[in-house]
Design a protein around this motif. Structure first.
Motif, PDB file in Angstrom:
ATOM      1  N   UNK A 171      75.947  92.466 118.239  1.00 30.37           N
ATOM      2  CA  UNK A 171      77.265  92.053 118.740  1.00 30.37           C
ATOM      3  C   UNK A 171      77.136  91.531 120.159  1.00 30.37           C
ATOM      4  N   UNK A 172      77.877  90.452 120.459  1.00 26.84           N
ATOM      5  CA  UNK A 172      77.982  89.891 121.810  1.00 26.84           C
ATOM      6  C   UNK A 172      76.605  89.478 122.339  1.00 26.84           C
ATOM      7  N   UNK A 173      76.154  88.321 121.906  1.00 25.68           N
ATOM      8  CA  UNK A 173      74.821  87.834 122.282  1.00 25.68           C
ATOM      9  C   UNK A 173      74.782  87.447 123.757  1.00 25.68           C
ATOM     10  N   UNK A 174      73.631  87.698 124.393  1.00 21.98           N
ATOM     11  CA  UNK A 174      73.410  87.207 125.752  1.00 21.98           C
ATOM     12  C   UNK A 174      72.615  85.902 125.701  1.00 21.98           C
ATOM     13  N   UNK A 175      72.174  85.426 126.860  1.00 21.25           N
ATOM     14  CA  UNK A 175      71.557  84.111 126.917  1.00 21.25           C
ATOM     15  C   UNK A 175      70.267  84.037 126.105  1.00 21.25           C
ATOM     16  N   UNK A 176      69.365  85.015 126.282  1.00 21.53           N
ATOM     17  CA  UNK A 176      68.092  84.978 125.565  1.00 21.53           C
ATOM     18  C   UNK A 176      68.307  85.093 124.066  1.00 21.53           C
ATOM     19  N   UNK A 177      69.239  85.964 123.660  1.00 23.89           N
ATOM     20  CA  UNK A 177      69.493  86.138 122.220  1.00 23.89           C
ATOM     21  C   UNK A 177      70.140  84.889 121.625  1.00 23.89           C
ATOM     22  N   UNK A 178      70.977  84.208 122.429  1.00 26.34           N
ATOM     23  CA  UNK A 178      71.601  82.980 121.926  1.00 26.34           C
ATOM     24  C   UNK A 178      70.586  81.863 121.826  1.00 26.34           C
ATOM     25  N   UNK A 179      69.647  81.779 122.797  1.00 29.29           N
ATOM     26  CA  UNK A 179      68.663  80.685 122.784  1.00 29.29           C
ATOM     27  C   UNK A 179      67.591  80.891 121.718  1.00 29.29           C
ATOM     28  N   UNK A 180      67.128  82.132 121.558  1.00 25.88           N
ATOM     29  CA  UNK A 180      65.990  82.391 120.676  1.00 25.88           C
ATOM     30  C   UNK A 180      66.378  83.177 119.443  1.00 25.88           C
ATOM     31  N   UNK A 181      67.668  83.399 119.223  1.00 29.39           N
ATOM     32  CA  UNK A 181      68.100  84.113 118.030  1.00 29.39           C
ATOM     33  C   UNK A 181      68.123  83.208 116.812  1.00 29.39           C
ATOM     34  N   UNK A 182      68.480  83.829 115.691  1.00 29.20           N
ATOM     35  CA  UNK A 182      68.453  83.104 114.421  1.00 29.20           C
ATOM     36  C   UNK A 182      69.831  82.573 114.040  1.00 29.20           C
ATOM     37  N   UNK A 183      70.918  83.149 114.570  1.00 29.36           N
ATOM     38  CA  UNK A 183      72.273  82.698 114.203  1.00 29.36           C
ATOM     39  C   UNK A 183      73.255  83.148 115.282  1.00 29.36           C
ATOM     40  N   UNK A 184      74.359  82.410 115.339  1.00 25.39           N
ATOM     41  CA  UNK A 184      75.448  82.714 116.274  1.00 25.39           C
ATOM     42  C   UNK A 184      76.766  82.498 115.526  1.00 25.39           C
ATOM     43  N   UNK A 185      77.696  83.480 115.603  1.00 19.33           N
ATOM     44  CA  UNK A 185      78.917  83.443 114.801  1.00 19.33           C
ATOM     45  C   UNK A 185      80.103  83.878 115.676  1.00 19.33           C
ATOM     46  N   UNK A 186      80.734  82.949 116.448  1.00 21.60           N
ATOM     47  CA  UNK A 186      81.899  83.326 117.266  1.00 21.60           C
ATOM     48  C   UNK A 186      83.171  83.441 116.412  1.00 21.60           C
ATOM     49  N   UNK A 187      83.993  84.430 116.767  1.00 23.97           N
ATOM     50  CA  UNK A 187      85.232  84.708 116.037  1.00 23.97           C
ATOM     51  C   UNK A 187      86.336  85.006 117.053  1.00 23.97           C
TER      52      UNK A 187
END
Length: 484
Positions: A171-187
């Motif tokens: 929950x609530x991605x930071x910069x590194x997780x948003x850049x190198x993560x696998x998915x992003x789902x804003x609601x």
């Protein structure tokens, strides 16, 4: 940019910033930071720093953008050029336009725009520092700014995002997780749990989406509590202070000790002191002396003061009356001067008119005198008199000729038909006038025919014919009157 870390989630289940998978970053909110905006909010969420200003409802420009039945909601999302590590290009981009559109649509179901037709509600968002999740942070800040501006809404909007990092839903991605993560789902959702915004970047299974939505609902509840506490702190502060003041007053009243009754000995001492005070008073001068020595002079002085005050007020009143009379006299003098000026102007106009009329009469007299003095008129009158004389002589000659003709006709015996013809000829000859160049206005001198007839009568008496000769055959009698 920093290099990709080996692991975004440690073996203990902690993330790089020390949070667990279902925790959000710390949030700080301030309301009313912009004095010129109708509503404003400053929000810090992790390392995100968002500033929002709300203006409206106000008149929509240009007019073609107005709606007759509701207000127009305009949302502008902008990232400052210094908000990221690599300097961003200033101005709107495709990403900012897309985020502005979806954020506006997230607020449309909640804002009561039908209450303000032909107006616009403007929401300006400036991202001062970006650290992933800027659109969700902007929506949360905008919701508080709208409430601060007094825009009627059905409820607050909260927004949060979940994603997939190292195969795990967080929950609530930071910069590194948003850049190198696998998915992003804003609601984004209302406080009743209705979703108004959904976006996805990456690949997620239905099961992962369900798990992420449960985490988002939990995070949105926490954010809603923070928003409500901040708004209560601003708008309920005066009520809390009054209640605290009342409680403090009650405590002070309780701390004050109640009065205790004095013992009997103390009461007796009070009575003794009162008796001693009465004896001392009796030794003092009587009330009449006091009145004669102190009260009366004081009263006279007061009366004198009152009289002086009255005189002063009367003098002031008289001075005011004099001033008023002087002003009235000045106004009357001004009015009279103005009226005299008006009269002088009127008299001047009348004199000018009289002079104009006299000049006109003089011009007419001069014209008539010049007309009478012209020699042409005298010549014209002499010509008229000459023509009249000629006409009169001609008429006399014609009448004499007519008389001789009638004598000749009388010698013969004319028939009645011939008599009528003679009458017609004489009448036509009498009516014929000589042609002259005299104007019709000139008076013609006519010679009376009676005188001519009177001169001819003695000739008729001398005639020795059998018939009586007269001018008009109708006057003749029957034939052979003399014979009879």
């Amino acid at each position: 940019m920093s290099d990709k870390p080996e692991k975004l989630i440690t073996d203990d289940g902690l993330r790089l910033d020390g949070r667990r998978a279902d925790e959000i970053r710390p949030m700080k909110i301030e309301i009313g930071v912009l004095s010129r905006a109708d509503g404003s909010c400053y929000l810090e969420w992790g390392r995100n720093k968002i500033l929002v200003g709300v203006f409206g409802p106000r008149e929509a420009h240009p007019r073609r953008s107005q709606r007759a039945d509701s207000a127009v909601i305009r949302y502008r999302y902008n990232m400052a050029s210094f908000s990221v590590e690599d300097r961003a290009r200033p101005g709107p981009s495709r990403r900012s336009i897309e985020i502005s559109k979806v954020s506006r649509e997230a607020f449309e179901p909640v804002i009561m725009a039908e209450m303000f037709p032909k107006t616009a509600i403007d929401i300006f968002v400036e991202v001062l520092q970006a650290d992933a999740g800027t659109r969700t942070a902007a929506i949360n800040a905008s919701s508080i700014a709208l409430a601060d501006a007094g825009i009627p809404m059905k409820g607050l909007i909260t927004s949060c995002a979940f994603g997939k990092v190292d195969g795990q839903i967080v929950l609530d991605l930071n910069k590194e997780e948003d850049n190198y993560g696998e998915a992003d789902f804003p609601v984004a959702m209302t406080q009743d749990g209705e979703i108004t915004l959904v976006q996805m970047d990456g690949h997620l299974t239905p099961e992962e989406i369900k798990k992420g939505l449960e985490l988002v609902k939990k995070g949105c509840k926490e954010i809603l509590e923070i928003q409500q506490t901040v708004l209560r702190k601003k708008f309920e502060t005066p009520v809390e202070e009054t209640s605290e003041e009342a409680s403090e007053a009650e405590k002070e009243s309780e701390s004050v000790p109640a009065p205790e009754f004095a013992p009997e000995a103390a009461v007796e001492e009070i009575f003794e002191e009162a008796e001693e005070f009465g004896a001392e008073v009796s030794e003092e001068p009587s009330e009449a002396d006091v009145l004669s020595s102190e009260v009366v002079p004081d009263s006279e002085e007061e009366i004198e003061e009152e009289i002086e005050e009255e005189f002063e007020t009367e003098e002031e009143f008289e001075t005011e009356e004099e001033e008023f009379e002087e002003e009235a006299l000045e106004e009357e003098a001004e009015f009279e001067a103005e009226s005299e000026e008006d009269l002088e102007e009127d008299l001047g106009e009348e004199l000018e008119e009289e002079e104009f009329e006299e000049e006109a009469l003089e011009d007419e007299a001069e014209f008539e005198a010049s007309f009478e003095s012209t020699p042409e008129l005298k010549e014209f009158e002499e010509i008229e008199a000459r023509l009249e004389k000629e006409a009169a002589s001609r008429e006399a000659e014609e009448e004499i000729e007519l008389g001789s003709e009638t004598e000749e006709l009388a010698e013969e015996e004319p028939s009645p038909e011939e008599e009528t013809e003679v009458e017609e000829t004489t009448a036509s000859e009498e009516t014929i006038e000589p042609e002259t160049e005299v104007e019709p206005e000139t008076e013609t001198v006519e010679i009376p025919t009676e005188g001519v007839e009177a001169e001819e009568e003695p000739e008729e008496e001398k005639s020795e014919g059998p018939w009586k000769v007269v001018k008009d055959p109708s006057e003749a009698g029957t034939r052979g009157e003399k014979d009879e």
